[in-house]
Motif scaffolding. Sequence first.
Motif, PDB file in Angstrom:
ATOM      1  N   GLN A 175     -35.920   0.110 -66.180  1.00  0.00           N
ATOM      2  CA  GLN A 175     -35.525  -0.694 -65.014  1.00  0.00           C
ATOM      3  C   GLN A 175     -36.623  -0.731 -63.963  1.00  0.00           C
ATOM      4  O   GLN A 175     -36.872  -1.764 -63.341  1.00  0.00           O
ATOM      5  N   TYR A 176     -37.261   0.407 -63.744  1.00  0.00           N
ATOM      6  CA  TYR A 176     -38.312   0.464 -62.737  1.00  0.00           C
ATOM      7  C   TYR A 176     -39.474  -0.461 -63.090  1.00  0.00           C
ATOM      8  O   TYR A 176     -39.968  -1.201 -62.251  1.00  0.00           O
ATOM      9  N   PHE A 177     -39.903  -0.419 -64.336  1.00  0.00           N
ATOM     10  CA  PHE A 177     -41.047  -1.242 -64.708  1.00  0.00           C
ATOM     11  C   PHE A 177     -40.691  -2.705 -64.861  1.00  0.00           C
ATOM     12  O   PHE A 177     -41.535  -3.561 -64.601  1.00  0.00           O
ATOM     13  N   ILE A 178     -39.480  -3.019 -65.231  1.00  0.00           N
ATOM     14  CA  ILE A 178     -39.055  -4.425 -65.203  1.00  0.00           C
ATOM     15  C   ILE A 178     -39.060  -4.932 -63.773  1.00  0.00           C
ATOM     16  O   ILE A 178     -39.519  -6.037 -63.489  1.00  0.00           O
ATOM     17  N   PHE A 179     -38.586  -4.115 -62.852  1.00  0.00           N
ATOM     18  CA  PHE A 179     -38.625  -4.474 -61.435  1.00  0.00           C
ATOM     19  C   PHE A 179     -40.067  -4.655 -60.960  1.00  0.00           C
ATOM     20  O   PHE A 179     -40.398  -5.638 -60.286  1.00  0.00           O
ATOM     21  N   PHE A 180     -40.948  -3.740 -61.316  1.00  0.00           N
ATOM     22  CA  PHE A 180     -42.346  -3.825 -60.903  1.00  0.00           C
ATOM     23  C   PHE A 180     -43.003  -5.092 -61.435  1.00  0.00           C
ATOM     24  O   PHE A 180     -43.641  -5.834 -60.683  1.00  0.00           O
ATOM     25  N   PHE A 181     -42.860  -5.359 -62.725  1.00  0.00           N
ATOM     26  CA  PHE A 181     -43.484  -6.534 -63.310  1.00  0.00           C
ATOM     27  C   PHE A 181     -42.878  -7.826 -62.765  1.00  0.00           C
ATOM     28  O   PHE A 181     -43.588  -8.824 -62.598  1.00  0.00           O
ATOM     29  N   ASN A 182     -41.592  -7.818 -62.469  1.00  0.00           N
ATOM     30  CA  ASN A 182     -40.983  -9.014 -61.881  1.00  0.00           C
ATOM     31  C   ASN A 182     -41.512  -9.292 -60.479  1.00  0.00           C
ATOM     32  O   ASN A 182     -41.737 -10.447 -60.125  1.00  0.00           O
ATOM     33  N   ILE A 183     -41.695  -8.253 -59.685  1.00  0.00           N
ATOM     34  CA  ILE A 183     -42.244  -8.458 -58.344  1.00  0.00           C
ATOM     35  C   ILE A 183     -43.663  -8.994 -58.424  1.00  0.00           C
ATOM     36  O   ILE A 183     -44.028  -9.937 -57.710  1.00  0.00           O
ATOM     37  N   TYR A 198     -44.897 -12.801 -57.101  1.00  0.00           N
ATOM     38  CA  TYR A 198     -46.025 -13.046 -56.210  1.00  0.00           C
ATOM     39  C   TYR A 198     -47.069 -13.944 -56.857  1.00  0.00           C
ATOM     40  O   TYR A 198     -47.652 -14.800 -56.201  1.00  0.00           O
ATOM     41  N   ILE A 199     -47.305 -13.763 -58.138  1.00  0.00           N
ATOM     42  CA  ILE A 199     -48.266 -14.623 -58.825  1.00  0.00           C
ATOM     43  C   ILE A 199     -47.758 -16.056 -58.864  1.00  0.00           C
ATOM     44  O   ILE A 199     -48.497 -17.002 -58.599  1.00  0.00           O
ATOM     45  N   ILE A 200     -46.479 -16.231 -59.177  1.00  0.00           N
ATOM     46  CA  ILE A 200     -45.922 -17.583 -59.262  1.00  0.00           C
ATOM     47  C   ILE A 200     -45.904 -18.266 -57.902  1.00  0.00           C
ATOM     48  O   ILE A 200     -46.124 -19.471 -57.792  1.00  0.00           O
ATOM     49  N   ILE A 201     -45.683 -17.513 -56.835  1.00  0.00           N
ATOM     50  CA  ILE A 201     -45.601 -18.118 -55.508  1.00  0.00           C
ATOM     51  C   ILE A 201     -46.983 -18.387 -54.920  1.00  0.00           C
ATOM     52  O   ILE A 201     -47.269 -19.486 -54.454  1.00  0.00           O
ATOM     53  N   PHE A 202     -47.865 -17.393 -54.942  1.00  0.00           N
ATOM     54  CA  PHE A 202     -49.084 -17.500 -54.162  1.00  0.00           C
ATOM     55  C   PHE A 202     -50.259 -18.137 -54.882  1.00  0.00           C
ATOM     56  O   PHE A 202     -51.064 -18.817 -54.253  1.00  0.00           O
ATOM     57  N   VAL A 203     -50.407 -17.926 -56.159  1.00  0.00           N
ATOM     58  CA  VAL A 203     -51.556 -18.489 -56.860  1.00  0.00           C
ATOM     59  C   VAL A 203     -51.520 -20.018 -56.875  1.00  0.00           C
ATOM     60  O   VAL A 203     -52.547 -20.646 -56.609  1.00  0.00           O
ATOM     61  N   PRO A 204     -50.384 -20.676 -57.136  1.00  0.00           N
ATOM     62  CA  PRO A 204     -50.401 -22.142 -57.018  1.00  0.00           C
ATOM     63  C   PRO A 204     -50.694 -22.635 -55.602  1.00  0.00           C
ATOM     64  O   PRO A 204     -51.341 -23.674 -55.432  1.00  0.00           O
ATOM     65  N   LEU A 205     -50.250 -21.905 -54.595  1.00  0.00           N
ATOM     66  CA  LEU A 205     -50.587 -22.296 -53.225  1.00  0.00           C
ATOM     67  C   LEU A 205     -52.083 -22.234 -52.975  1.00  0.00           C
ATOM     68  O   LEU A 205     -52.668 -23.140 -52.372  1.00  0.00           O
ATOM     69  N   ILE A 206     -52.694 -21.176 -53.439  1.00  0.00           N
ATOM     70  CA  ILE A 206     -54.145 -21.037 -53.278  1.00  0.00           C
ATOM     71  C   ILE A 206     -54.864 -22.142 -54.035  1.00  0.00           C
ATOM     72  O   ILE A 206     -55.792 -22.767 -53.518  1.00  0.00           O
ATOM     73  N   LEU A 207     -54.442 -22.406 -55.271  1.00  0.00           N
ATOM     74  CA  LEU A 207     -55.069 -23.479 -56.039  1.00  0.00           C
ATOM     75  C   LEU A 207     -54.873 -24.834 -55.371  1.00  0.00           C
ATOM     76  O   LEU A 207     -55.786 -25.655 -55.339  1.00  0.00           O
TER      77      LEU A 207
END
Length: 189
Positions: A146-154, A158-167
């Motif tokens: 559960q901890y690592f699923i939570f970590f990878f999801n967070i 962030y990758i899905i939200i911020f990287v397209p904005l930067i691009l």
Amino acid sequence: INYIELKYRIIYFIISFLFVFIILFYYKIELFFYISEFFLLRKQEFIYNHLWDPIIIYLKLVFFYSILLTLPIGFYFFYFFVGKSIYNIYTNIMYYSISVLFLFSFSLYYFIMNFFFPFFFEFLFSYQRIKSIFAYQLYLEATINQYFIFFFNIILIYIIIFVPLILFYLFIFIKNKSYIHFLLRKYLY
């Protein structure tokens, strides 16, 4: 398209990925502590429900960091493969865009690891009721999965939200070629 060169670049990328994977697998305990230090420093423990959970988590963790560390090599190979077929100004723009994107991505990762996770775990730990003054006890026993699923999801959010904005902002910035040409004129000629 030069398929032989492309084949060698893909083979070099796979070899570099496997090399980084093997090295990081040797340091899997340190990576595990780096990811979970906020949780472990509060004298919490992980439990696991299945026999394969620790092995799977180590493999996921090493795979994640291997991809993270070999992406610059992959973009290097991509840059020099595509860079031969386009004009110099566009190769320079592509080089600086990828550099800014990587710098921002790693700074965002640093922000997540050092500011977001400690704050968020303090929030989660504030709901624990361990003392005997309460009629019931409520404490966190997180499973390792559960901890690592939570970590990878967070990290993925962030990758899905911020990287397209930067691009998006980089491409808007690149669209104005005269301004780019003005900024990069000392590097272009």
